[in-house]
Scaffold this motif. Structure first.
Motif, short mmCIF file in Angstrom:
data_model
loop_
_atom_site.label_atom_id
_atom_site.label_comp_id
_atom_site.label_asym_id
_atom_site.label_seq_id
_atom_site.Cartn_x
_atom_site.Cartn_y
_atom_site.Cartn_z
N ARG A 56 0.83 -1.20 0.00
CA ARG A 56 0.00 0.00 0.00
C ARG A 56 0.87 1.25 0.00
O ARG A 56 2.05 1.21 0.35
CB ARG A 56 -0.90 0.02 1.23
N LYS A 82 -4.15 1.84 -5.02
CA LYS A 82 -3.28 2.40 -3.98
C LYS A 82 -3.09 1.45 -2.81
O LYS A 82 -2.17 1.64 -2.01
CB LYS A 82 -3.85 3.74 -3.50
N GLU A 106 -5.44 5.99 0.30
CA GLU A 106 -6.22 6.54 -0.81
C GLU A 106 -6.02 8.04 -0.97
O GLU A 106 -6.32 8.60 -2.02
CB GLU A 106 -7.71 6.23 -0.62
N ARG A 120 0.06 7.03 -7.78
CA ARG A 120 -0.74 5.92 -8.28
C ARG A 120 0.18 4.74 -8.53
O ARG A 120 1.30 4.92 -9.03
CB ARG A 120 -1.45 6.30 -9.59
#
Length: 521
Positions: free
Chosen positions: A72, A91, A77, A82
Motif C-alpha cells: 500500500r 493504492k 487513498e 498511483r
C-alpha cells in the motif's frame, strides 16, 4: 475394463493436481524482500501535469513462494501517487504473491496540484512511501517528487465539440485562418519574467504591433507541436544576460520541451520552433539557449530590412531535429552563436537573403540518423508546388572568424541556380572549415578555394579540438588549430567571446577563446 480405466485416470489426475498444488503453496512474507532501489525519484513535474511512469522491482530471493499480506501507499487513498502492482491499478493491494527466486514490477505515477499545499512558494517537495507488509515485517520504499509551479499558456477548447482553438494570423494585411493550434498572447502576457517557468501548449503568437519581451532568467517549456510565432508587424526581444555561474546559468533564457526528466534532456524534436513571420521586425535574441526543437529558429522574409530582421548574440542552439537556424529569404546577423547537432543543417540560408555571421561556432555532430545537408547550406532558390523554380538574390553571406565543422564531409554546400540577373554573393574569411573534395564532386567557381573574393585566410580540414562535441561542449583547447587565427578586424567588432573573455589581443576562431582542458585521471 472401463471402470478400471476411469479409476486409473482419476487417480493420475489427483496425483498431478496434488503435485501442482504443492509447487504453488505460498508462505507469508517474513520481511526479507529486496528492492531495485530504496527511493523512487520521480524527477520534477509541473503542477497538474502527469509524470512519466517509473518502476520499482521487488525481489523474492528465498526458496519459498511468498504472499505479501498488503502492499500500500503510506498515505493510502489520499496519496497523490498511483501504483500498478502486477497489472492491477490502485493504492492498496492485498495478498500479493511472488514465486520463489522471482520478482515483480511496481509502476509509479503522479499528478499533483501544487495549490493543495500551504505556502508552496513555486516549488514543493512531495513525498510518500510504498509499504510492504505490516508490524515486524514492515518494509518501505520512499517516493519523492518535486512539483514546480508554472504559468500555463494554452488555446481554448470548445466544451461541446472538443475542437481546439486555432490561430488567425495577419498576413499581407489580411486575416488568414490557419489550422495551427494556439492563440494570440494577451497584452498582460507580453512580458515573460523569471518568477515562474512558462509552459506553452500550441503556438503562442505575438500580435501585429505588439512586442514580446522575455527577461533574463526566464524558462520556457513547450509541449509537443508547440512554439512561438512572431506575426507580421510584431517583435520578440529575448533579453538574457551573462550568468555569473556558468553551471547554474541563472541569467540565461532557456527554451526547451516540457518533459523535465533527465532522459529527455537531449532528445531532439520535442517541440516546434520560434517562427519569425515575414514582416516581423527588429527581433533580438541574447544569451539564450534553444534546445530540442524541430527548428530552433525559422526566419522568413525581410531580406533588405534597414535593421536586420534577426540579431542573435551570445546564444546556443542544440539538438534540433531539422535545422538549428533556417532562414528563408531573410536577414540575420549572428555573433558569438554556437549551434550543434541538427538533423539537417545547423545554419541554412535558403532562397537568398542577407547573412552576416561573425565569431560563431557552427558544428554538426548529429548521429541519430544520416543527414541530407551539411553544417552550413546556402542557396538562392525554391521549387514551388507546381515545380516552378523561384530564384532570388543572395545579397551577401559573410562568415568571419568562424568554425564550421562536423562529422560529415563536406560541411558547406553552395547550391546556386545560376542566373545573370540574380546575385549569389558569399565569402568565408578566416574560418576553420571541413571541406574535402576528394572525388572532385564539387566544381565551378563557388568551390574555387583560391578565389579570394569567396575564400580568404581560411584553414581546412583540421580537427578543431572541441572539448566534447557529442555533449555540445564546443569550447576549444590548447591544441586547437583555431587558436590565434582570427582577424583582428572582426575581433574588434565582437571584442569578447560568449563567456565574456576578451579576444582582441589574440582572437581565436569561433565563439570561444581557447581554454586548458583539465587532465583526465
Amino acid at each position: 475394463m472401463k471402470r478400471h480405466l476411469y479409476f486409473t485416470l482419476t487417480l493420475l489426475f489427483l496425483m498431478l493436481w496434488s503435485s501442482c498444488r504443492k509447487d504453488f503453496e505460498f508462505s507469508a512474507s517474513t520481511g526479507s524482500l529486496e528492492f531495485s532501489k530504496d527511493t523512487v525519484y520521480l524527477d520534477t513535474v509541473f503542477t497538474n501535469i502527469g509524470s512519466s511512469t517509473y518502476n520499482l522491482k521487488v525481489y523474492n530471493r528465498s526458496n519459498e513462494n511468498i504472499v505479501i499480506p498488503v502492499v500500500r501507499l503510506g498515505l493510502g487513498e489520499a496519496s497523490q501517487y498511483r501504483l500498478n502492482v502486477d497489472g492491477m491499478a490502485g493504492k492498496v493491494f492485498e495478498n500479493v504473491e511472488i514465486l520463489a527466486k522471482d520478482s515483480m514490477f511496481i509502476f509509479v505515477e503522479t499528478t499533483i496540484d501544487i495549490n493543495n499545499f500551504p505556502n508552496p512558494e513555486g516549488k514543493y517537495l512531495y513525498t510518500d512511501h510504498i509499504e510492504f507488509d505490516t508490524s515486524a515485517n514492515l518494509q518501505k520504499v520512499a517516493l519523492v517528487t518535486l512539483i514546480q509551479d508554472a504559468v500555463f499558456i494554452y488555446p481554448d477548447r470548445d466544451n461541446t465539440t472538443k475542437i481546439v482553438e486555432t490561430l488567425t494570423l495577419n498576413v499581407g494585411g489580411q486575416a488568414i485562418e490557419t489550422d495551427i493550434q494556439g492563440r494570440e498572447l494577451l497584452p498582460s502576457e507580453l512580458t515573460f519574467t523569471n518568477e515562474k517557468p512558462y509552459v506553452i501548449y500550441g503556438f503562442a503568437a505575438v500580435a501585429n504591433g505588439e512586442t514580446l519581451t522575455i527577461n533574463a532568467g526566464a524558462r520556457l517549456h513547450f509541449h509537443e507541436n508547440s512554439g512561438l510565432i512572431v506575426s507580421e508587424g510584431a517583435t520578440i526581444n529575448i533579453n538574457g544576460a551573462l550568468s555569473t555561474d556558468q553551471v547554474a546559468l541563472e541569467n540565461e533564457v532557456i527554451l526547451e520541451g516540457d518533459r523535465l526528466e533527465p532522459l529527455f534532456s537531449d532528445i531532439p524534436g520535442q517541440w516546434g520552433t520560434i517562427w519569425l513571420f515575414d514582416g516581423s521586425i527588429n527581433n533580438t535574441i541574447n544569451y539564450t539557449t534553444i534546445k530540442n526543437a524541430s527548428v530552433g529558429i525559422l526566419s522568413d522574409g525581410n531580406p533588405n530590412a534597414a535593421t536586420n530582421k534577426l540579431t542573435i548574440t551570445n546564444s546556443q542552439i542544440y539538438n534540433s531535429s531539422n535545422f538549428g537556424i533556417l532562414g528563408r529569404n531573410t536577414s540575420i546577423a549572428a555573433e558569438n552563436v554556437v549551434i550543434n547537432n541538427s538533423g539537417q543543417s545547423s545554419f541554412a540560408g535558403t532562397l537568398g537573403g542577407k547573412y552576416n555571421v561573425t565569431h560563431c561556432t557552427i558544428a554538426n555532430y548529429w548521429n541519430a540518423s544520416s543527414r541530407q545537408f551539411p553544417t552550413v547550406l546556402l542557396n538562392n532558390f525554391v521549387t514551388d508546388e507546381n515545380n516552378n523554380v523561384i530564384i532570388t538574390d543572395l545579397t551577401e553571406a559573410n562568415f568571419n572568424n568562424c568554425i564550421i565543422y562536423g562529422n560529415d564531409n563536406p560541411e558547406i554546400l553552395l547550391d546556386e541556380v545560376e542566373d545573370p540577373s540574380v546575385d549569389f554573393n558569399f565569402k568565408f574569411t578566416n574560418c576553420l572549415i571541413r571541406f574535402q573534395n576528394n572525388n572532385n564532386n564539387f566544381t565551378g567557381p563557388n568551390y574555387d578555394l583560391t578565389n579570394t573574393s569567396h575564400y580568404e585566410g581560411n584553414i581546412f580540414n583540421l580537427n578543431p579540438n572541441f572539448k566534447d562535441a557529442s555533449k555540445n561542449l564546443l569550447l576549444i583547447g590548447d591544441d586547437s588549430p583555431a587558436n590565434n587565427q582570427g582577424s583582428a578586424l572582426f575581433a574588434s567588432q565582437v571584442p569578447t567571446d560568449i563567456l565574456n573573455v576578451n579576444r582582441t589581443a589574440s582572437p581565436d576562431l569561433g565563439a570561444y577563446q581557447h581554454v586548458t582542458f583539465p587532465q583526465e585521471n
